[in-house]
Design a protein around this motif. Sequence first.
Motif, PDB file in Angstrom:
ATOM      1  N   GLU A 162      -6.188  59.381  60.674  1.00 23.74           N
ATOM      2  CA  GLU A 162      -7.467  58.727  62.028  1.00 23.74           C
ATOM      3  C   GLU A 162      -8.216  57.274  60.989  1.00 23.74           C
ATOM      4  O   GLU A 162      -8.377  57.417  59.906  1.00 23.74           O
ATOM      5  N   PHE A 163      -8.006  55.961  62.060  1.00 26.29           N
ATOM      6  CA  PHE A 163      -7.574  55.379  61.619  1.00 26.29           C
ATOM      7  C   PHE A 163      -9.373  54.335  62.368  1.00 26.29           C
ATOM      8  O   PHE A 163      -9.366  54.552  63.864  1.00 26.29           O
ATOM      9  N   ALA A 164      -9.554  52.936  61.285  1.00 31.30           N
ATOM     10  CA  ALA A 164     -11.018  52.260  62.078  1.00 31.30           C
ATOM     11  C   ALA A 164     -10.753  50.958  61.682  1.00 31.30           C
ATOM     12  O   ALA A 164     -10.230  51.077  60.435  1.00 31.30           O
ATOM     13  N   VAL A 165     -10.738  49.701  62.520  1.00 26.50           N
ATOM     14  CA  VAL A 165     -10.787  48.542  62.482  1.00 26.50           C
ATOM     15  C   VAL A 165     -11.663  47.465  62.882  1.00 26.50           C
ATOM     16  O   VAL A 165     -12.126  47.884  63.234  1.00 26.50           O
ATOM     17  N   LYS A 166     -11.788  46.629  62.263  1.00 24.16           N
ATOM     18  CA  LYS A 166     -13.167  45.272  62.737  1.00 24.16           C
ATOM     19  C   LYS A 166     -12.405  44.257  62.278  1.00 24.16           C
ATOM     20  O   LYS A 166     -10.736  44.072  61.422  1.00 24.16           O
ATOM     21  N   SER A 167     -12.803  43.043  63.020  1.00 25.14           N
ATOM     22  CA  SER A 167     -11.890  42.143  62.708  1.00 25.14           C
ATOM     23  C   SER A 167     -12.578  41.439  61.174  1.00 25.14           C
ATOM     24  O   SER A 167     -13.395  41.999  60.916  1.00 25.14           O
ATOM     25  N   ALA A 168     -11.434  40.851  60.817  1.00 27.33           N
ATOM     26  CA  ALA A 168     -11.609  40.120  59.381  1.00 27.33           C
ATOM     27  C   ALA A 168     -12.916  38.599  59.234  1.00 27.33           C
ATOM     28  O   ALA A 168     -13.050  38.573  58.526  1.00 27.33           O
TER      29      ALA A 168
ATOM     30  N   TYR B 242      -2.127  38.306  68.194  1.00 28.68           N
ATOM     31  CA  TYR B 242      -1.719  38.694  66.548  1.00 28.68           C
ATOM     32  C   TYR B 242      -3.758  37.916  66.031  1.00 28.68           C
ATOM     33  O   TYR B 242      -3.893  37.587  65.092  1.00 28.68           O
ATOM     34  N   GLN B 243      -4.880  39.360  66.314  1.00 23.65           N
ATOM     35  CA  GLN B 243      -5.983  38.574  65.356  1.00 23.65           C
ATOM     36  C   GLN B 243      -5.764  39.746  64.045  1.00 23.65           C
ATOM     37  O   GLN B 243      -5.072  40.467  64.142  1.00 23.65           O
ATOM     38  N   ARG B 244      -6.570  38.712  63.236  1.00 25.07           N
ATOM     39  CA  ARG B 244      -6.348  39.265  61.675  1.00 25.07           C
ATOM     40  C   ARG B 244      -7.548  40.866  61.608  1.00 25.07           C
ATOM     41  O   ARG B 244      -8.607  40.177  61.834  1.00 25.07           O
ATOM     42  N   GLY B 245      -6.975  41.378  61.752  1.00 26.73           N
ATOM     43  CA  GLY B 245      -8.089  43.135  60.210  1.00 26.73           C
ATOM     44  C   GLY B 245      -7.849  43.614  60.129  1.00 26.73           C
ATOM     45  O   GLY B 245      -7.735  43.059  58.761  1.00 26.73           O
ATOM     46  N   ILE B 246      -8.672  43.927  59.183  1.00 28.16           N
ATOM     47  CA  ILE B 246      -9.186  44.933  58.363  1.00 28.16           C
ATOM     48  C   ILE B 246      -9.209  46.667  58.518  1.00 28.16           C
ATOM     49  O   ILE B 246     -10.387  47.796  59.548  1.00 28.16           O
ATOM     50  N   LEU B 247      -8.574  47.158  58.165  1.00 32.97           N
ATOM     51  CA  LEU B 247      -8.000  48.764  58.916  1.00 32.97           C
ATOM     52  C   LEU B 247      -8.717  49.469  57.439  1.00 32.97           C
ATOM     53  O   LEU B 247      -8.554  49.681  56.320  1.00 32.97           O
ATOM     54  N   ARG B 248      -9.431  50.406  58.527  1.00 37.05           N
ATOM     55  CA  ARG B 248      -9.237  51.646  57.022  1.00 37.05           C
ATOM     56  C   ARG B 248      -9.244  53.045  57.371  1.00 37.05           C
ATOM     57  O   ARG B 248      -9.489  53.262  58.813  1.00 37.05           O
TER      58      ARG B 248
ATOM     59  N   CYS C  31     -11.374  50.334  67.013  1.00 39.50           N
ATOM     60  CA  CYS C  31     -11.961  49.084  66.910  1.00 39.50           C
ATOM     61  C   CYS C  31     -13.604  49.178  66.822  1.00 39.50           C
ATOM     62  O   CYS C  31     -13.730  49.522  68.002  1.00 39.50           O
ATOM     63  N   GLU C  32     -13.596  48.757  65.991  1.00 38.50           N
ATOM     64  CA  GLU C  32     -15.694  48.857  65.144  1.00 38.50           C
ATOM     65  C   GLU C  32     -15.731  47.118  65.770  1.00 38.50           C
ATOM     66  O   GLU C  32     -17.184  47.055  65.459  1.00 38.50           O
ATOM     67  N   SER C  33     -15.365  46.488  66.278  1.00 41.83           N
ATOM     68  CA  SER C  33     -15.197  45.218  66.813  1.00 41.83           C
ATOM     69  C   SER C  33     -15.363  44.918  68.016  1.00 41.83           C
ATOM     70  O   SER C  33     -14.581  45.635  68.507  1.00 41.83           O
ATOM     71  N   ALA C  34     -16.079  44.054  68.582  1.00 43.37           N
ATOM     72  CA  ALA C  34     -16.002  43.651  70.198  1.00 43.37           C
ATOM     73  C   ALA C  34     -14.830  42.263  69.579  1.00 43.37           C
ATOM     74  O   ALA C  34     -15.116  40.898  69.082  1.00 43.37           O
ATOM     75  N   LEU C  35     -14.058  42.060  69.989  1.00 40.70           N
ATOM     76  CA  LEU C  35     -12.633  41.019  70.385  1.00 40.70           C
ATOM     77  C   LEU C  35     -12.608  40.256  71.811  1.00 40.70           C
ATOM     78  O   LEU C  35     -13.085  40.393  72.212  1.00 40.70           O
ATOM     79  N   ARG C  36     -12.809  39.432  70.984  1.00 39.42           N
ATOM     80  CA  ARG C  36     -12.614  37.825  72.019  1.00 39.42           C
ATOM     81  C   ARG C  36     -11.394  38.243  72.459  1.00 39.42           C
ATOM     82  O   ARG C  36     -10.559  37.185  71.360  1.00 39.42           O
TER      83      ARG C  36
ATOM     84  N   ALA D 156      -8.449  41.191  78.603  1.00 42.88           N
ATOM     85  CA  ALA D 156      -9.553  39.792  78.426  1.00 42.88           C
ATOM     86  C   ALA D 156      -9.991  40.346  77.704  1.00 42.88           C
ATOM     87  O   ALA D 156     -11.220  40.011  78.153  1.00 42.88           O
ATOM     88  N   GLY D 157     -10.317  40.890  76.400  1.00 45.61           N
ATOM     89  CA  GLY D 157     -11.008  41.133  75.745  1.00 45.61           C
ATOM     90  C   GLY D 157     -10.727  42.950  75.198  1.00 45.61           C
ATOM     91  O   GLY D 157     -10.617  43.343  75.939  1.00 45.61           O
ATOM     92  N   VAL D 158     -11.704  43.366  73.553  1.00 43.82           N
ATOM     93  CA  VAL D 158     -11.867  44.358  73.610  1.00 43.82           C
ATOM     94  C   VAL D 158     -13.213  44.815  73.332  1.00 43.82           C
ATOM     95  O   VAL D 158     -14.217  43.406  72.772  1.00 43.82           O
ATOM     96  N   SER D 159     -13.491  45.963  73.471  1.00 42.46           N
ATOM     97  CA  SER D 159     -15.288  46.554  73.554  1.00 42.46           C
ATOM     98  C   SER D 159     -15.407  46.951  72.218  1.00 42.46           C
ATOM     99  O   SER D 159     -14.275  47.975  71.776  1.00 42.46           O
TER     100      SER D 159
END
Length: 416
Positions: A366-372, A354-360, A341-346, A397-400
């Motif tokens: 190997e995959f990375a995702v960030k919040s949309a 189920y948060q919406r993300g952008i996966l690459r 995860c490339e974003s901190a998620l609250r 309780a959140g993601v770093s």
Amino acid sequence: MTDTCYVQAAKLLTVAQAKQHIRLAIQEIAERESVAIGAALGRILADDLHSAVDIPPQRNAAMDGYAFSSRQLIADQAVELQEVGTAWAGKPYQGSIGPNQCVRIFTGAVVPESADSVIAQEQIQRVGNSIHFPPGTQPFKNIRAAGSDVKQGEVLVTAPKRLSPADLGLLAAAGISSVAVKRRLKIGFFSTGDELSALGNPLRTGQIYDSNRYMLSGLLNDANHICTDLGVIADDSELLEHTLLSAAEQFDVLISSGGASVGDADFVKQALEKCGRVNFWKLAIKPGKPLAFGRIKNCWFFGLPGNPIAVLVTYRQFVKPALAQLAGNTAEMPLQLKARCESALRKSPGREEYQRGILRQTAPGEFAVKSAGPQDSHQLKVASLANCFIVLDSACAGVSAGESVTVEPFDAFLSE
């Protein structure tokens, strides 16, 4: 901090429990129909299919080259054979191959009976009709045996299965022109709410355009569905009850959006209780807590929330696998992958989210995702940008940034 709106989350069904309730409740339809294989893509196969023929039906060449008998080869020596004819795909060579002879052959052509080997055309030297084979030419190569793909009587495709393009090709190769499939589901869907306006009409104060029906129409687009848009039903309990009872006579499944919450004008659950049976109502999920699932006569009912992202989430998690099961397929579950995860998620503990993300894809496997973007359940722009859900369990309780998370891609292909 625990999600204060859901302090009683322990009393709510979890996502897994709700899916199990649905799986145990729903039985597949029994009716079937016959369709031509040209119209069978995506349909659910009703019976196992066996091949009446070998595939391929005869020995044939695996590549362009020259067919010959291995008896002509001399160990570690070059060999010169004379070309005496040509075997084309669909036009076999009609003669025989004698001593010191070979036949030009093309991929897929029947191998002459007296030949047992094919050499690739790139390996030989040709001088007129003389074909020069190099030392060390390998015998018994580049011939596909009859039945090397499928033997006569072998199972081609096992039911139940959603027929793929490869399946249709296999069936055609076996000469099968039509198949028995499960009949298509009859599905009605509608929105509820006095605030909803039809497209093309100017919005009055307090109104919004009805986006959910168009999203549902897209989500329901499936070869196994016959879908009917029932429009918008006003916030009127008697009208809603009449609609449910009447529609239950026509459809296998009814799907509504809106009116499933706890407000004074949210009549879906009450109408379902009067007209049929409520299997469950509230779930420990975000977005999508007020999901009603039940039955009206012989019709299954899904009352989805009104927020568009809640519709998207609950359809993919609950309705889609339920429809696949009802249509006779094995329940289809979302593909899940691990991604950095490339974003901190609250997130607050209490509900599966189920948060919406952008996966690459950063490298093979190997995959990375960030919040949309912002995660409010009314924000369709973010859903339009997203290509996956980021699935966070109820205890999270959140993601770093940099942590590993579970994602569910919307599609098998990712944009570069």
